[in-house]
Structure formats: C-alpha cells, structure tokens
Design an enzyme around this catalytic site. Structure first.
Site, short mmCIF file in Angstrom:
data_model
loop_
_atom_site.label_atom_id
_atom_site.label_comp_id
_atom_site.label_asym_id
_atom_site.label_seq_id
_atom_site.Cartn_x
_atom_site.Cartn_y
_atom_site.Cartn_z
N LYS B 8 5.36 -6.35 6.13
CA LYS B 8 4.80 -7.30 5.18
C LYS B 8 5.83 -7.51 4.08
O LYS B 8 6.48 -6.54 3.64
CB LYS B 8 3.49 -6.73 4.61
CG LYS B 8 2.75 -7.64 3.64
CD LYS B 8 1.43 -7.01 3.19
CE LYS B 8 0.65 -7.93 2.26
NZ LYS B 8 -0.64 -7.33 1.82
N SER B 83 -4.70 -10.22 2.38
CA SER B 83 -3.40 -10.83 2.16
C SER B 83 -2.37 -10.52 3.26
O SER B 83 -1.36 -11.22 3.35
CB SER B 83 -2.82 -10.35 0.83
OG SER B 83 -2.59 -8.96 0.86
N SER B 107 -7.08 -6.04 2.15
CA SER B 107 -5.97 -6.85 2.66
C SER B 107 -5.36 -6.37 3.98
O SER B 107 -4.58 -7.09 4.58
CB SER B 107 -4.86 -6.94 1.61
OG SER B 107 -5.19 -7.90 0.65
#
Lengths: 94, 418, 481
Positions: B8, B83, B107
């Site tokens: 990420k 996210s 997330s």
C-alpha cells in the site's frame, strides 16, 4: 456551523478555503457534527479517558548516536527548494 | 520465501515514490524504508511496487485518491472499498498473491470483504508503524491482505514483531502465526452480537454471515449471544478521535521540506495556506477541519475528552464479552460493494459503511475479514471475526479452519472479461 | 521608579540538556555543524517517522527535579503543541502540558545585599527544541537548518516570586550554576543552551498582579537586567498616564536596550494541546529515581556549607567560590595542602580580577589550578615573598609557564640569607647616614624608607620578615662611625 467559525478553523489548519466553498464545507461539517453529537448521549461521568489501546509505558532509548543515516542529499532530494544544504522558504518575518 | 507482493502506498519505500494517494506527496521519494517493508524484504519477499489507496487512508471506497479511483474486480462499476482498495483489488484480481494494508477504522477488512479476500487487522502494537504514514496514530495498524488466512499468517510471521523505532510497538509483538493454523473448532466459544445484525444490515449479507456462523456451530463451536452496547457510538466517537489525531499528524505536510509547494505563494503564510489547500483533497481537508475544531480551545473537553471516555466504554464492552467467548463473529460491512460515486457526495453515508469495523480499532483488538459467500449480483460478502488482545493467531487459525472446508476464498473474478 | 509600584517577575528558562543524541532520535546534538548535517527522517518530520524517548534526557530532568527539592511525577505525559512555523518540522512541538516530569520545587537565592530568598519553581518539563531560520544569505528567502530541531530542552518555570531585576538576575545565575553543577547542560548562553524569557508586570504593593508582558530573547544576565529595567519604566509610563498594559510577547533588542512588541506572534494562538498518540505515558519507578539521586554530585548549597566547615571560610567567600562548579573545583584544587583562607583571597581577588579584566571565564582560565597551588606553596616555604608572588602570577596569567621555572629563570628566589641581608643593610645605612641619624633621634617613620631601599637593592627578593628584624636591630644599634 457559522461561516466565521469555518474561516477560523481553516486558518488555524492553514488551509486557504476559498469563500466560494465556505457554505458547502459548512454544510458538510454540520452533518458530520450531527453524527458526532450522538456520542454526547453516552453517560461518561467518572470514566477515565482512554488515550491509547496499549496499557504499556513509554520505552526509553539509550543515548547513542546512530551508526548510519541517509545522506543529506537524499534527505533533501524531495525539497521544493533547497540550496547549500538548507531548505528555502519565502522570508520569515519575526 | 520469494513471494511477490506489493505495498500500500502508505508504507515508505527508500528510493521509490511514496505518495499516500495524495497530490501533497506526489513527488516525495522516501529516504528510508518502513519497518514493515524492511522486514518483508528480509524475509525474502519481492516487492513489485506500490498500490493505490484513499488519500492519506481517509476513505472507504478508494475514490479519494489523487491518482483516481480503483475498481472492484468483481464488478468494475463498483468500488473496491477503502482505504486499502488498491491492495484488495490487486490481490482479488490475482495480480499479486499478497499485499500490505493498513486499518484505522476498517481499511483492511472492508476492502477485503468487498473484494472477496482475507485481511487481518492485527492487535494494536504487533506491527510496527515506523515508516507507515500516520493517519490516526492510536488507531492505525498495518496488516496482511491475501487470498487466504494461511497466506496472511505467513506475512504476519515476517511483519509482526517489536520495533525499537516505534514507541507504541509491543515488546512481545512477534509470533509464529503460520504455526498456529491447525486448530480444532470443537468447543470454540463464538459470540454473536445482536448489535451487528440490526437495522441497516443488508438481508443478503445477514443471511450469508449467519450461514457461515452456523457452519462453525456444526463443527462443534458454541454460539453465544454477546452485547456490545456502545458499538452504536463507535462511528461518532471515531469521527472525533481520528480527525483530531489526523489534523496534527498532517501538519508536517506544509510545503517546506518534501511536499507539494504552491507556485502561487508569495509569502510564508500563503505558502502554508495555498500548498495545503492545493495538496490535500476535499475529504482530507474536511477531516483536518473537523480535527482542528474538536481540539481547539473551549471544545476539547466536550469532544476530544468525551470521545476518549466513550472509547474506554467501547473497550470495556469487548473486555466483558471476551470474558465469556473466544471470538466474536458478525458481518464486516452492512452491504456488499456499492457503485462508484454512490456515496461520494455525502461524507456521512460513507462513514457509516464502517459501522462494524470501527469499534475494533478504538479498542485496539485484532479482527479479520474473510469471504463467506456472494450476493445475487455476484459480489463477495465478508465474515468478520474479532478477538481479544493478542488473539491474532486464534483468528487466523479459526479462519484457516473455515477455509480448509470452504472454497469462497478460491473464487476469482473474471474481471478481464468485463 | 516611583516607590508606588512594585515589579513582579517570573522567569521561564529553556535549558538545552547536554545529551549526545537528540530527545526523540539518534542524531547528534553537537553545535556548529553544516546545515542539516545532523538530521534524519525523524527530526525532519519525514512521513511515517516516529519519536522514541532518550533515557539520558529523562535522567537529567530527574536530576534537576531532585536538586530543587521537587516532586518527580511517576507518570507524566507528552503532548503536542500545534502551530505552523518553518523551523518546527512536524507542525507541532512535542512537549509536556498537563503532567510534567518535574513538579513544584524551589531555589534558595543569595541576593546582592547578602540576604537569601526562596524562589518557587512551578514546574519543569521536557520538550524538543526547534530548528533555526537563517535570514541573510538569500534575497527574499530564509534558509531552514534543522540541526537543532529535536535537541532536548528542560523548560523551567518559576513562580512570579521576584521583586527586582537584581533578584531575577540572582535567580538566573543560581539556576545556571545548578545546571552546570548537575552536568545536565553546558549552559552556554551565546550558543543558546540556556535561554530566558521574563514575565514582567507592575502592581501597587499588596494589590493583585498586574497585566504582564513576556519578554523573549534574553540570552545573557545583563540583557535580563536591562530588559526588566526597560519594561519597568515602559509599564510605569503607561500606567501613570492612565493606560493599560497589553498582555503580549515582546522581543528584547540588545542594540537599543529596548523591548518591542512581536506583532507576528499576536495573532490569537490556539495550540490545540493533546496527548501525543505516538508516545506512551512516561512511568518512572522509585528505583530509577533513586539511581539518579545516588549519582547526583554535591550541590551548591551543600558545597557552600562544607567550604565553611572544612576550610573555615566566611559565608560570603564560600558563596562566591561555590557559585560555579568550575570555580569551586578550582578552589579546592588550589587549597589542597595550602592556607585555605589565603587560597580564597588569591582566587577571589587576583584571579577573578584578572579573568574579569581579560574577559575570560574560569573554564578558560590560563593559570592551571596546580600552578596557583604551587605558587601558594612557594609563599608558604618562603621561596618567594607575597609581593614577588603577585609578579609571578602576572607572568603565569599572561605568558604561561610554571611557577618554579619562572622563579629560576628570573632569579626571583627570596633572599633568606641573614649575612647577605645584613650586608645590604649595612651598606644602605652607610650610604644614608643622615636618615639613620634622624631615625635614631625618633623619626620612626623613616623605617619605611629603609625597607624600601633594601627591597630596591634586593629587587624585592629579600625576605621581608628578615629585612624587618635585621633593619630594626641595626638601626637601633649605636652608630659605628
């Protein structure tokens, strides 16, 4: 939420919110604070505030210098403006 | 291991751009590696690159990224969740076997549920936050996202462990997660909170999750009702605490040292004001404003302190529940993945997408999402399993047992045909 | 100043702790490096970086707390003070707000009039220093150097207990001496290791406190005194012309000796303090505190008492000599085996006088304590007279060298040979028959004339006691025509 309050917190946050966006942002903040207000209904008298999930204590680091670190060039590589190893900004007036 | 994975874009990677999905960091090349990146590299994994995400991890749909939205491989018209949307979509699309993610209010788990993969939000403090760009420091936790609980456990073997560079890292954070997978479900006490099955829950999701829970009962697990009475206040509590921490954590993005700097700024004040207006997207700006407000003089007690007290009550709910059960099960999300753009006009409706995941972060306990079925439209549905502090191994073991007997996690989307 | 006003002063002192590494990262705290050479992802506030607390900074704060008789808080909290400034890379300063590490304590201060006054210390807390903005090198721009960012600071906040500029200076000097004694700071005021802000207000005696102005940038004792004196006059003028003092931050201008309002800081600050979620509560167990207590050096007040008892010094001498750790160390080195009072006189008179004249400090004293000790020994064993010793001291101070080498090289050894002195005296009496006669007829004042002549002839080297005795003997003897 009054426009004046939004202006004040935008300035405290150093965000140049244009006047044209004020009303919309104020409306969104209103709905967020309506959500937040639900929490106010919870009785919390005498409850110790929880700052952190861990019931641990702050660890201490021995007072030693690191053996290696990224070079100054690498640390300054992403700077929008730098010269002679300094970050440059528009003149700071005291 | 030699396993390829991707990070990420919230994890700093030396020599590579690390943007956090923001214009603010669109030209930031990190001079150092996050501890998670370093540990995975030392374990022999190979990083293939960085994955899109909601800007500064603020979002539940991956639509707030400066670099554009991510699409759900099961239905390209739907969001992947957020996210960690890029991580979930890339694993679900079989582009990579595993990815790192971070979870501040859901997330990892919510995009895992939306994309039909397995994701673990570890116990706070087990995975180092050093080099993981902070959203809300007391809630953020990095974790693995992969096709199965077994793969998540392998990643955890490398990712977890004490880090002297993170003061909030737990001294006994490490573990042999992959060695704890072969457990029996006989006698496992499973708590089911009524609060997770009330109004707002999509009936298809409810039924699919209940079916999964019945499977555990059939394997000899005991099902107990538990109560989490303060869960109803988790979202409102979170939207005080997370923005408050974020408003301060994001102050370092000021146009001076490595961020976007407005070309229009003529003096120092304009440099701050314009760079931060231009560099942050609308959702990030909103949360900074909320956070600044709740911390400002005269409001601290009514908002921040009050939220910390409710947070304590939410933790207490879990403490009481885990005195009676080993794990708590329920849906990860109230609905399957929603359409792109469906909630982006109304921030609060987006916030409520995290209604089942946020309490876990407030308490700091571990929780995992794994696929347990599909909606009629063919969208994945996630089962959430929550555990007490340091029950990460148990959660992975319970999930692995389920995945030995089911094949939801093996189903792959035919996204290339869409 | 009209008698109707009383000044009320409280000081906030920022002391840089002399740790090797910064408070939250492993960068060097050394002064004077190339810009940003002592920085890393943590002190540059790179994304994702996190603070870890330096144990030495904690121990030095504990040492200070113990030295001022304060309660050490067993649990203290780090908080963020949020504001934007280019030398503050995170956009917040990590400090302590609600619960500092050091609670209430006090300092007993010797005032210029010889009285002692107890000044309360409200608290002392740990925090990080900011970087520096450099304004001159680039037209229209400032350079940001973050070498200093993250240097550990102990902020020491006094009660508003001081009632004159002299009291404030005496407190600040005592505090400075204390941090040097404790070896928690180098106390270098020029380099900014010891910085002072003063809160100054006026009131009618007995009335509630007036509105205060906070004066910043007082990096010497003299500036503190000047700034307070200026503020007293400024505020008096305002009050006596019917105005009101504005609560504000003011900057002391060392060139003009005036203070001026810092308008840029006047914008309503709202620091939004909250507990830093990247740091956990600092818990100190009794064992750690006890360990620091055991390692504490002898503190100024205890040392003063010991100097009085051990060396028989008067209170004033003991106070002067213990005011600085280095001076006290110097004194003890000189006084070892020597006349303790004589050593005190030499140091307080000749040595401090010479240092003052030369603009030097005891740390940079050109005369090693060992040499001054030898000099006193040479007086005691009559190798040289006190007068010659002063000459040797001048040479030591300005040219260096060792006492014995100077004595030998310059032939300064005292003449203690009776016969030689007697011969000199005989010759002088012979050359000055008229003065000898006058002395013998009762003009005793002339004794001094003869002493002077002997010293002149002997170039000051004749032992004064012997000269005295022999001269008296020879002058009293009848003239030998």
């Amino acid at each position: 939420m009054e426009a004046e309050i939004v202006r004040r917190i935008a300035h405290l946050s150093r965000i140049a919110l244009p006047e044209s966006e004020l009303a919309q942002v104020a409306g969104q903040l209103d709905s967020i604070f309506a959500l937040v207000a639900q929490m106010q209904a919870v009785p919390t008298e005498g409850i110790e505030p929880m700052a952190h999930p861990l019931d641990l204590q702050q660890p201490l680091r021995a007072d030693q210098l690191r053996s290696e670190t990224p070079s100054r060039e690498e640390l300054l590589a992403s700077a929008p403006r730098a010269e002679d190893g300094l970050f440059l900004v528009p003149k700071v007036i005291e | 291991m030699g396993i390829p994975l991707a990070h990420k874009d919230i994890f700093c990677t030396r020599g590579l751009r690390t943007t956090c999905g923001s214009k603010m960091l669109s030209n930031f090349v990190s001079p150092y590696d996050a501890t998670v990146v370093r540990r995975l590299q030392e374990a022999g994994t190979v990083s293939l690159g960085k994955l899109n995400m909601d800007e500064f991890a603020m979002g539940s749909s991956n639509e707030t990224s400066y670099f554009g939205p991510v699409r759900n491989p099961w239905n390209l018209g739907c969001v992947p969740g957020g996210s960690s949307g890029g991580s979930a979509a890339a694993v679900a699309a079989r582009l990579i076997p595993a990815a790192t993610g971070t979870d501040t209010g859901g997330s990892i788990r919510q995009p895992a549920a939306f994309c039909g993969i397995t994701g673990l939000k570890p116990t706070y403090g087990r995975v180092s936050r050093y080099g993981m760009i902070a959203f809300a420091s007391s809630l953020d936790q990095g974790g693995p996202m992969a096709r199965s609980a077994a793969d998540c456990a392998l990643l955890m073997d490398a990712m977890a462990g004490h880090d002297p560079l993170d003061s909030t890292s737990h001294p006994q954070g490490g573990g042999r997660f992959s060695a704890a997978l072969g457990r029996s479900l006989q006698g496992l006490r499973v708590g089911v909170p009524a609060e997770f099955f009330g109004a707002g829950l999509d009936p298809e999701v409810a039924q699919t999750v209940e079916t999964a829970i019945q499977w555990f009962a059939a394997q000899g697990a005991e099902i107990h009702p538990v109560h989490l009475p303060h869960n109803a206040h988790a979202v409102s509590t979170y939207y005080v605490l997370a923005p408050a921490e974020a408003s301060s954590n994001l102050s370092r993005f000021d146009g001076v040292r490595y961020t976007h700097r407005s070309a229009a700024a003529k003096d120092l004040q304009e440099l701050y004001l314009q760079s931060r207006y231009e560099g942050f997207g609308a959702e990030v700006r909103r949360r900074i404003l909320v956070g600044t407000y709740v911390l400002s003089a005269g409001y601290y007690d009514a908002y921040y302190r009050k939220a910390q007290q409710v947070r304590a009550l939410i933790r207490e709910d879990f403490r009481r529940a885990f005195a009676e059960v080993d794990v708590i099960m329920g849906p990860t999300t109230p609905t399957p993945a929603f359409a792109l753009g469906a909630k982006s006009a109304d921030p609060v409706s987006m916030y409520l997408a995290d209604i089942y995941t946020i309490a876990v972060n407030l308490a700091g306990i571990p929780a995992l999402s794994l696929p347990c079925g599909f909606s009629k439209e063919g969208l994945p549905i996630g089962l959430q399993i929550m555990g007490d502090y340091f029950a990460d191994e148990l959660l992975l073991g319970v999930a692995a047992a389920y995945q030995r007997d089911t094949d939801w996690h093996r189903r792959a989307p035919a996204w290339e045909e869409q | 100043m009209s008698m109707a006003w009383e000044v009320v002063i409280g000081l906030e002192v920022h002391v840089q702790l002399n740790t090797r590494s910064k408070i939250f990262c492993a960068c060097s705290t050394a002064f004077g490096a190339e810009p940003n050479a002592h920085t890393c992802p943590v002190c540059l506030a790179m994304p994702g970086s996190l603070p870890v607390l330096n144990a030495a900074a904690v121990d030095k704060a504990i040492a200070f707390g113990l030295a001022i008789g304060a309660e050490i808080n067993h649990r203290s909290i780090f908080a963020r003070k949020n504001y934007f400034y280019p030398d503050l890379p995170k956009g917040y300063q990590i400090s302590q707000y609600e619960i500092p590490i050091v609670g209430r304590g006090y300092l007993d201060v010797l005032l210029p009039n010889g009285e002692e006054k107890r000044v309360g210390i409200t608290r002392a807390h740990l925090e990080e220093d900011a970087g520096k903005s450099l304004h001159d090198a680039y037209p229209g721009e400032s350079g940001i150097d973050l070498n200093r960012a993250g240097t550990p600071l102990l902020e020491i906040v006094s009660e508003p207990d001081m009632r004159s500029a002299a009291e404030a200076v005496a407190y600040l000097k005592k505090l400075h001496a204390l941090v040097r004694y404790l070896d928690i700071s180098d106390g270098n005021m020029q380099e900014g290791s010891f910085r002072c802000d003063a809160n100054v207000s006026l009131r009618r005696p007995g009335a509630p406190f007036g509105t205060r102005a906070e004066v910043k940038n007082l990096n010497s004792f003299r500036f503190l005194e000047k700034a307070i004196s200026y503020e007293m006059l400024r505020q008096q003028d305002i009050l006596e012309s019917g105005g009101k003092v504005v609560q504000e931050t003011r900057l002391f201008d060392a060139n003009s000796g005036e203070t001026r309002s810092m308008r840029s800081k006047e914008e309503a600050n709202d620091y939004r303090y909250f507990p830093d979620p990247d740091l956990l509560p600092l818990q100190l167990d009794a064992e750690r505190i006890e360990q620091v207590r055991k390692s504490l050096p002898e503190l100024p007040d205890a040392r003063k008492a010991r100097f009085m008892a051990q060396y028989g010094l008067p209170a004033y001498d003991a106070a002067v000599l213990t005011a600085q750790r280095e001076l006290a160390d110097y004194y003890e080195a000189v006084a070892t085996g020597q006349d303790a009072k004589l050593a005190a006189n030499w140091i307080m008179g000749d040595l401090l006088g010479a240092l003052n004249k030369a603009g030097l400090e005891i740390e940079t004293c050109p005369v090693p304590a060992r040499e001054l000790q030898i000099l006193l020994a040479r007086i005691a064993d009559q190798t040289v007279s006190g007068k010659i010793a002063k000459e040797i001291f001048e040479i030591l101070f300005h040219e260096g060298g060792s006492v014995d080498a100077i004595i030998d090289a310059r032939g300064l050894r005292q003449i203690t040979d009776n016969t030689a002195i007697a011969a000199m005296i005989d010759e002088i009496i012979a050359k000055n028959p008229q003065q000898a006669a006058e002395y013998r007829s009762g003009k005793e004042k002339l004794f001094g004339f003869f002493i002077g002549q002997v010293m002149k002839v002997s170039q000051g080297k004749a032992n004064p006691d012997l000269v005295n005795a022999l001269l008296r003997e020879k002058l009293q003897a009848p003239a030998t025509e």
